[in-house]
Motif scaffolding. Structure first.
Motif, PDB file in Angstrom:
ATOM      1  N   HIS A  38      10.735  24.319  64.989  1.00 16.52           N
ATOM      2  CA  HIS A  38       9.907  23.705  63.946  1.00 16.52           C
ATOM      3  C   HIS A  38       8.986  24.754  63.344  1.00 16.52           C
ATOM      4  O   HIS A  38       8.583  25.701  64.000  1.00 16.52           O
ATOM      5  N   LYS A  96      11.506  26.097  57.781  1.00 17.92           N
ATOM      6  CA  LYS A  96      11.173  24.724  58.181  1.00 17.92           C
ATOM      7  C   LYS A  96       9.668  24.482  58.075  1.00 17.92           C
ATOM      8  O   LYS A  96       9.059  23.890  58.956  1.00 17.92           O
ATOM      9  N   TYR A 112       8.534  19.181  56.572  1.00 19.45           N
ATOM     10  CA  TYR A 112       9.594  18.213  56.817  1.00 19.45           C
ATOM     11  C   TYR A 112       9.288  16.942  56.036  1.00 19.45           C
ATOM     12  O   TYR A 112       8.168  16.422  56.082  1.00 19.45           O
ATOM     13  N   ARG A 149      17.218  18.067  59.325  1.00 14.72           N
ATOM     14  CA  ARG A 149      16.614  18.081  60.651  1.00 14.72           C
ATOM     15  C   ARG A 149      17.690  17.746  61.671  1.00 14.72           C
ATOM     16  O   ARG A 149      18.499  16.849  61.470  1.00 14.72           O
ATOM     17  N   TYR A 182      14.211  19.620  55.487  1.00 15.30           N
ATOM     18  CA  TYR A 182      13.249  20.704  55.643  1.00 15.30           C
ATOM     19  C   TYR A 182      13.174  21.490  54.342  1.00 15.30           C
ATOM     20  O   TYR A 182      14.178  21.675  53.648  1.00 15.30           O
TER      21      TYR A 182
END
Length: 180
Positions: free
Chosen positions: A52, A57, A60, A117, A145
């Motif tokens: 993450h 990324k 989100y 994701r 993302y």
């Protein structure tokens, strides 16, 4: 497409099957703008940087439209935006139509679609069952993302304005299908 909710989370420590797990998936709506930084959303907990945050990324987003589908499967959860760990809940965000590389203006920021994701067990923590992982994989409702091209604030009501469409790239749903 419009921002319905902006969501932030704090680090949460959970005892899962005798193991201590730290997570930032418990995100909740806030009533002020959030700042999209280069590698994450400012003041949002990003715990496992292997999966993450980072350039690809940084943000989100999840579709408000998908919530009805999941509420039918899990009617007894305490439903509010941010349930999927998303920073942005957006109306009509459709993975089957949005292509990797598309760029959007949103609030003060410019963002670019990077990837779907891939769910992990922490989504199961939020849903109180790991069954949700297989159900998530078996849908096209992965969320999206984004990388941040230009940093800035985003708030409820901001529109996603398409700046560039990458016609030759796959859709997020097509990329997600190859990950299964």
């Amino acid at each position: 497409m419009k921002v319905i909710s902006v969501n932030l989370g704090e680090k949460k420590v959970i005892n899962y099957k005798g193991k201590i797990v730290e997570t930032g998936i418990f995100k909740y709506p806030v009533n002020y703008p959030i700042f999209l930084g280069e590698e994450d959303v400012v003041n949002d907990a990003v715990i496992d940087r292997k999966y993450h945050g980072g350039i690809e990324k940084a943000v989100y987003a999840y579709s408000e439209n998908h919530y009805k589908y999941w509420k039918n499967i899990y009617p007894n959860l305490d439903w509010q935006y941010g349930m999927f760990g998303e920073n942005l809940t957006i109306s009509n965000l459709e993975e089957t139509e949005i292509k990797v590389g598309n760029q959007y203006k949103i609030g003060e920021s410019i963002i670019e679609v990077t990837k779907p994701r891939e769910p992990c067990m922490k989504l199961g923590l939020r849903f109180k069952t790991q069954k949700v992982l297989k159900q998530f994989w078996n849908s096209t409702k992965s969320g999206i993302y984004f990388k941040v091209i230009a940093t800035g604030n985003v708030q409820v009501g901001d529109q996603l304005i398409l700046l560039r469409k990458d016609e030759n790239s796959p859709t997020i749903a097509e990329v997600y299908e190859t990950k299964k």
